[in-house]
Motif scaffolding. Structure first.
Motif, mmCIF file in Angstrom:
data_model
loop_
_atom_site.group_PDB
_atom_site.id
_atom_site.type_symbol
_atom_site.label_atom_id
_atom_site.label_comp_id
_atom_site.label_asym_id
_atom_site.label_seq_id
_atom_site.Cartn_x
_atom_site.Cartn_y
_atom_site.Cartn_z
ATOM 1 N N LYS A 8 -6.715 127.442 120.808
ATOM 2 C CA LYS A 8 -6.310 126.984 122.136
ATOM 3 C C LYS A 8 -7.554 126.745 122.975
ATOM 4 O O LYS A 8 -8.520 127.494 122.900
ATOM 5 C CB LYS A 8 -5.417 128.035 122.813
ATOM 6 C CG LYS A 8 -5.084 127.734 124.264
ATOM 7 C CD LYS A 8 -4.309 128.880 124.893
ATOM 8 C CE LYS A 8 -4.067 128.629 126.377
ATOM 9 N NZ LYS A 8 -3.363 129.769 127.015
ATOM 10 N N GLU A 60 -8.753 125.426 127.086
ATOM 11 C CA GLU A 60 -8.360 125.079 128.448
ATOM 12 C C GLU A 60 -9.625 124.796 129.250
ATOM 13 O O GLU A 60 -10.515 125.643 129.332
ATOM 14 C CB GLU A 60 -7.568 126.213 129.092
ATOM 15 C CG GLU A 60 -7.042 125.876 130.478
ATOM 16 C CD GLU A 60 -6.079 126.930 131.004
ATOM 17 O OE1 GLU A 60 -5.910 126.991 132.228
ATOM 18 O OE2 GLU A 60 -5.507 127.680 130.186
ATOM 19 N N ILE A 116 -6.832 119.703 134.681
ATOM 20 C CA ILE A 116 -6.748 120.696 133.613
ATOM 21 C C ILE A 116 -6.537 119.980 132.285
ATOM 22 O O ILE A 116 -5.555 119.260 132.102
ATOM 23 C CB ILE A 116 -5.592 121.689 133.856
ATOM 24 C CG1 ILE A 116 -5.784 122.395 135.196
ATOM 25 C CG2 ILE A 116 -5.510 122.700 132.717
ATOM 26 C CD1 ILE A 116 -4.655 123.329 135.558
ATOM 27 N N SER A 140 -5.931 120.839 128.458
ATOM 28 C CA SER A 140 -5.557 122.014 127.677
ATOM 29 C C SER A 140 -4.741 121.605 126.472
ATOM 30 O O SER A 140 -4.285 120.465 126.357
ATOM 31 C CB SER A 140 -4.754 122.997 128.541
ATOM 32 O OG SER A 140 -3.566 122.388 129.007
ATOM 33 N N THR A 180 -14.477 126.458 130.880
ATOM 34 C CA THR A 180 -13.847 126.302 129.574
ATOM 35 C C THR A 180 -13.447 127.668 129.007
ATOM 36 O O THR A 180 -14.256 128.593 128.977
ATOM 37 C CB THR A 180 -14.806 125.605 128.572
ATOM 38 O OG1 THR A 180 -15.193 124.341 129.111
ATOM 39 C CG2 THR A 180 -14.130 125.408 127.233
#
Length: 205
Positions: A47, A49, A103, A105, A200
């Motif tokens: 993941k 972001e 954003i 992500s 980040t």
């Protein structure tokens, strides 16, 4: 709220909530963690972001939407078409009273973890292509100029603008806003994702 120390009893007039004078800025620009250190189950995806605060000066909803469209298109082209990576990356904008926030992500296949930041950086560079941005600008103008025979789109847009801006924005004004978006403005917004300006969070398997 009326009894709190943040407000003053002034009938028929809302009280301004004071803003903090000094806010400690978060200096670290990148944080990495491993899922395996926090979860017991096996994880096949990572993941990421990336957050970028944007000042309101010189920005509009139209510029932000075109920037998001160009970045999402570049992510699709670069990550999927060129590398065949299994991913779910996208960018969107949030509006706050004092600023905007971009954003980026999503999740990605475990094997892309070592190079995901490089792929995103390359995709952001591709998103600055003038022809790509111009295509989204022209499409937005054409969408505003299309004739809506049953009036449904006009009514939906009127309700949306009434909720967001407390007034009804006409079709002509929507068209004027779409035409006011310049390629250079969109490119400048995309460049806000520069490594020295973004925060980040990278989570790997």
């Amino acid at each position: 709220v009326a009894r709190s120390s943040l407000t003053v009893d002034r009938p028929s007039a809302p009280s301004a909530i004071p803003l903090p004078a000094n806010v400690a800025l978060y200096r670290a620009r990148r944080h990495a963690m491993r899922f395996s250190e926090h979860l017991k189950a096996a994880v096949d995806y990572g993941k990421i972001e990336i957050i970028v605060p944007c000042p309101r000066q010189g920005l509009s909803d139209g510029i932000l939407v075109r920037a998001c469209e160009a970045i999402n298109e570049a992510l699709f082209r670069h990550v999927r078409e060129r590398l065949g990576g299994d991913y779910d990356l996208s960018v969107h904008a949030l509006e706050h009273p004092e600023c905007f926030e971009l954003i980026l992500s999503g999740n990605f296949a475990a094997h892309l973890a070592p190079e995901i930041e490089r792929l995103i950086h390359e995709s952001l560079a591709l998103a600055e292509d003038a022809a790509l941005i111009q295509r989204f600008i022209v499409r937005a103008i054409n969408n505003c100029a299309l004739l809506d025979f049953n009036g449904q789109d006009v009514a939906t847009a009127a309700l949306s603008s009434l909720a967001d801006e407390r007034r009804i924005v006409t079709v002509a004004e929507h068209l004027a806003r779409a035409r006011a978006v310049m390629v250079a403005d969109v490119q400048s917004t995309i460049r806000l994702f520069a490594p020295e300006r973004r925060w980040t969070l990278l989570c790997t398997p």
